[in-house]
Design an enzyme around this catalytic site. Sequence first.
Site, PDB file in Angstrom:
ATOM      1  CE  LYS A   1      -3.811  -2.477   2.002  1.00  0.00           C
ATOM      2  NZ  LYS A   1      -4.322  -2.601   2.773  1.00  0.00           N
TER       3      LYS A   1
ATOM      4  CD  GLN B   1      -3.640  -4.468   5.993  1.00  0.00           C
ATOM      5  OE1 GLN B   1      -4.329  -3.334   5.710  1.00  0.00           O
ATOM      6  NE2 GLN B   1      -3.680  -5.610   5.744  1.00  0.00           N
TER       7      GLN B   1
ATOM      8  CG  ASP C   1      -9.612   0.137   5.333  1.00  0.00           C
ATOM      9  OD1 ASP C   1      -9.504  -0.409   4.273  1.00  0.00           O
ATOM     10  OD2 ASP C   1      -8.828  -0.460   6.086  1.00  0.00           O
TER      11      ASP C   1
HETATM   12  N1  L34 Z   1      -8.299  -2.821   7.606  1.00  0.00           N
HETATM   13  N2  L34 Z   1      -7.441  -4.916   6.729  1.00  0.00           N
HETATM   14  C1  L34 Z   1      -8.121  -3.508   5.978  1.00  0.00           C
HETATM   15  N3  L34 Z   1      -8.147  -3.413   5.093  1.00  0.00           N
HETATM   16  C2  L34 Z   1      -7.933  -3.769   4.450  1.00  0.00           C
HETATM   17  O1  L34 Z   1      -8.650  -3.071   2.671  1.00  0.00           O
HETATM   18  C3  L34 Z   1      -7.954  -5.442   4.216  1.00  0.00           C
HETATM   19  N4  L34 Z   1      -7.085  -6.279   3.717  1.00  0.00           N
HETATM   20  C4  L34 Z   1      -7.402  -7.536   3.753  1.00  0.00           C
HETATM   21  C5  L34 Z   1      -6.647  -8.259   4.844  1.00  0.00           C
HETATM   22  N5  L34 Z   1      -6.492  -6.845   5.579  1.00  0.00           N
HETATM   23  C6  L34 Z   1      -7.079  -5.312   5.148  1.00  0.00           C
HETATM   24  C7  L34 Z   1      -5.986  -6.126   2.099  1.00  0.00           C
HETATM   25  O2  L34 Z   1      -5.792  -5.105   1.701  1.00  0.00           O
HETATM   26  C8  L34 Z   1      -6.686  -8.037   2.527  1.00  0.00           C
HETATM   27  N6  L34 Z   1      -5.820  -7.369   1.213  1.00  0.00           N
HETATM   28  C9  L34 Z   1      -4.799  -7.595   0.125  1.00  0.00           C
HETATM   29  C10 L34 Z   1      -4.292  -6.828  -0.118  1.00  0.00           C
HETATM   30  C11 L34 Z   1      -3.815  -6.313  -1.467  1.00  0.00           C
HETATM   31  C12 L34 Z   1      -3.502  -7.916  -1.914  1.00  0.00           C
HETATM   32  C13 L34 Z   1      -4.527  -8.931  -1.332  1.00  0.00           C
HETATM   33  C14 L34 Z   1      -4.840  -8.727  -0.213  1.00  0.00           C
HETATM   34  C15 L34 Z   1      -2.930  -7.822  -3.221  1.00  0.00           C
HETATM   35  O3  L34 Z   1      -1.736  -6.904  -3.689  1.00  0.00           O
HETATM   36  N7  L34 Z   1      -2.490  -9.492  -3.871  1.00  0.00           N
HETATM   37  C16 L34 Z   1      -2.002  -9.709  -4.827  1.00  0.00           C
HETATM   38  C17 L34 Z   1      -0.653 -10.442  -3.838  1.00  0.00           C
HETATM   39  C18 L34 Z   1      -0.237 -10.305  -3.263  1.00  0.00           C
HETATM   40  C19 L34 Z   1       1.163 -10.992  -3.445  1.00  0.00           C
HETATM   41  O4  L34 Z   1       1.668 -11.502  -4.075  1.00  0.00           O
HETATM   42  O5  L34 Z   1       0.997 -11.865  -2.322  1.00  0.00           O
HETATM   43  C20 L34 Z   1      -2.837 -10.400  -5.384  1.00  0.00           C
HETATM   44  O6  L34 Z   1      -1.887  -9.845  -6.980  1.00  0.00           O
HETATM   45  O7  L34 Z   1      -3.623 -10.552  -5.380  1.00  0.00           O
END
Ligand code: L34
Length: 296
Positions: A52, A96, A119
């Site tokens: 982020k 988070q 959020d």
């Molecule tokens: N407060 N907590 C708060 N706000 C959120 O919006 C989140 N979330 C979830 C968990 N806790 C939170 C996230 O940001 C899940 N989440 C999140 C954000 C980004 C990605 C996955 C989950 C992400 O970038 N995923 C990538 C791959 C990551 C990797 O390679 O490990 C994707 O391509 O899916």
Amino acid sequence: MKLIDGKKTAQDISNELKQEVDKYTAQGHRPPHLVAVLVGNDPASTYYVRSKEKKAKKAGYTSEVIYLDEKTSEQELLQLVNQLNNDTAIDGFIVQLPLPKHIDEHKILMAIAPEKDIDGFHPENIGRMVAQLPGFLPATPYGILELINRYQIPTEGKKAVVIGRSLIVGRPLSILLSQKRPGGNASVCVAHSRTKNISELTKDADIVVTAIGKAHFLKADMVKDGVVIIDAGINEVPDSTRPKGYKLVGDVDFDEVSKKASYITPVPGGVGPMTIAMLLKNTLQAYENNYLKKKN
Ligand code: L34
């Protein structure tokens, strides 16, 4: 089958946001400022908050993560939230999730000033979403709507099944999909752990969204030909061929289900990157509301 490229779409959005930010900074304004708070050191959560911060900076924002010890008390975290609420140099912030068990998540989310709650988890913003008043939409459902709209996937009059009823994804998305709005106007059914014979529902659906956190849960025999699949699951499954020792998969058995789908989001590279892009979009909105309007 058409692959919905969340990574590319998120990149497009980031470029669009950067143009806005550049326009404001050229006018002499400070850039938008986003803060993420992380309690503890869960590896996945650490990766997400760093991501982020990094993506915010790429879009021209200023941003930082506040890292707190796993043992931070609820009182200490509430104090920090209060401090961030009152800091006019910060446009929006997130705490988070998940939080350590000794901290009451709801208490923390309720303490975040709604105008900085990028959020969209504060009850005021949830209420605004339900009433279709201006406010912040939660980033993951917002990102899913954005994918549906940018790929011009028809939702009006369609049967949608959302699997999962979490505050972060399933519950808000089920509401958004049924509302009178672009990407909405669907007839929505919410399935969850107490649902009996889930296949009966999914087989009849034009759109299936999974948000339960169970690898390979949705199988090809559970959906009809031409179905639209949105996979909001992120699961780590062991894989000794990877340097990290695991790979990421969604809730959908992608190899099989993609053969029947008209559109499908991959994991990684689908919904995940969109979550971050929409968080940045909300931050820009907060900046315009809280900072620019007061300056002008
Ligand atoms: N407060 N907590 C708060 N706000 C959120 O919006 C989140 N979330 C979830 C968990 N806790 C939170 C996230 O940001 C899940 N989440 C999140 C954000 C980004 C990605 C996955 C989950 C992400 O970038 N995923 C990538 C791959 C990551 C990797 O390679 O490990 C994707 O391509 O899916």
